[in-house]
Write an enzyme that holds these catalytic residues in place. Structure first.
Site, short mmCIF file in Angstrom:
data_model
loop_
_atom_site.label_atom_id
_atom_site.label_comp_id
_atom_site.label_asym_id
_atom_site.label_seq_id
_atom_site.Cartn_x
_atom_site.Cartn_y
_atom_site.Cartn_z
N MET A 11 0.82 -1.21 0.00
CA MET A 11 0.00 0.00 0.00
C MET A 11 0.86 1.26 0.00
SD MET A 11 -3.24 -1.02 0.06
CE MET A 11 -4.38 -0.02 1.02
N LYS A 172 -12.86 1.90 9.34
CA LYS A 172 -12.15 0.92 8.51
C LYS A 172 -12.19 -0.47 9.15
CE LYS A 172 -9.43 -0.59 5.18
NZ LYS A 172 -8.70 -1.73 5.67
N ASN A 176 -13.76 -3.80 7.37
CA ASN A 176 -13.11 -5.10 7.20
C ASN A 176 -13.93 -6.22 7.83
OD1 ASN A 176 -11.14 -3.51 6.05
ND2 ASN A 176 -9.46 -4.57 7.04
N GLU A 179 -16.52 -6.99 5.37
CA GLU A 179 -15.84 -7.71 4.29
C GLU A 179 -15.73 -9.20 4.63
OE1 GLU A 179 -11.21 -7.92 3.71
OE2 GLU A 179 -11.96 -5.98 3.02
N TYR A 180 -15.38 -9.52 5.88
CA TYR A 180 -15.29 -10.92 6.30
C TYR A 180 -16.62 -11.63 6.06
CZ TYR A 180 -10.86 -10.69 9.03
OH TYR A 180 -9.56 -10.58 9.43
#
Length: 302
Positions: A11, A172, A176, A179-180
């Site tokens: 990143m 954030k 995430n 997202e999981y």
């Protein structure tokens, strides 16, 4: 505008190059030489010593962007960067730090007259080309100074000051966690289809899902890439994780929020360390999704 980047991993490298391409004067530090040599090809000035970089910073205010693993961010900030900071400097932590630690770091730096922003950064290996999504926490008073940085790194609209210090990394973290859950649902769904005995054309199914369906998404687009380009059978179903999903589950419990889907997704990843679970088709899909969007490594089937 001048900015220093500390940490040239997947990143950090992209961030340094995108800023340089868009007219920023970028100075970059990395402990190992290979990333420094790579980013120097884009015209970024590189350093192997923190003190030399800090001494060469001439902007006002000076802006320092940390892109380091959470485990080393605190030590690096307090022991390596802090001795070279001056009142009025701005520090941005763009890594996946735990939000409560970011709140503490903001207070510690405030005592030194240094401004702190915590920035949740999403975009994976596609961010340099397409722009990152940036969730920022910190003071409103200096936002106009740093906003051009975030706007340049974003695709134009997908950035913003979402709250006070800690808010950026909190948002954030939850991102995430979501997202999981999404990835686990997709993996399990494809696992059910694979086991159906109906000889399904999963690539054809995915193309249908991609257009006009309720579940259409970038993750479904990446499943198409997996089906077309990856050796699914030769992939281990071990799913690594960085920790943000579990942080989200713990935060949910602290706040009295039902997070059973997210918790189950975290548990599946933990259980994937057991070789008996590494043949699961759903686990293989999730592992390969992580590779697709984040460049994360996958183990080969043993």
């Amino acid at each position: 505008m001048e900015i220093a980047i500390f940490g040239l991993g997947k990143m950090g490298m992209q961030i340094a190059r995108r800023l340089k391409k868009n007219g920023f004067e970028v100075l970059a530090y990395n402990r190992s030489p290979e990333p420094r040599e790579e980013v120097a090809k884009a015209g970024v000035k590189t350093y192997e010593k923190v003190e030399e970089l800090a001494k060469d910073m001439t902007g006002s205010p000076r802006v320092f962007w940390l892109m380091l693993f959470d485990k080393i961010t605190g030590e690096f900030l307090e022991n390596q960067l802090l001795p070279h900071l001056k009142p009025g400097d701005i520090v941005i932590d763009g890594g996946n730090s735990f939000y409560k630690e970011s709140m503490k770091r903001a207070e510690m730096l405030k005592e030194k007259g240094v401004i702190f922003y915590d920035c949740g950064t999403s975009g994976g290996v596609w961010g340099e080309e397409n722009g990152f999504a940036l969730m920022v926490g910190g003071p409103k008073e200096q936002w106009s100074v740093v906003e051009p940085i975030f706007k340049t790194l974003s695709s134009g609209e997908n950035y913003g000051l979402v709250g006070k210090n800690g808010a950026g990394h909190f948002v954030k973290m939850v991102h995430n966690g979501i997202e999981y859950g999404m990835m686990e649902a997709i993996g399990e769904g494809y696992g059910v289809m694979k086991a159906s005995g109906l000889d399904l054309d999963l690539l054809g199914v995915t193309k249908i899902y991609q257009n006009g369906s309720v579940v259409r998404s970038w993750l479904i687009d990446l499943v198409k890439n997996i089906l077309e380009n990856e050796d699914i059978d030769g992939t281990s179903g071990e799913i690594n994780m960085m920790g943000e999903g579990e942080w989200t589950v713990n935060a949910g419990k602290e706040l009295g929020v039902d997070v059973r889907v997210l918790e189950d997704a975290v548990n599946v990843r933990k259980e994937s360390k057991d070789p008996s679970n590494q043949e699961k088709y759903s686990n293989k899909i999730v592992a390969l999704l992580r590779k697709q969007f984040g460049g994360h490594g996958v183990a080969k089937r043993s």
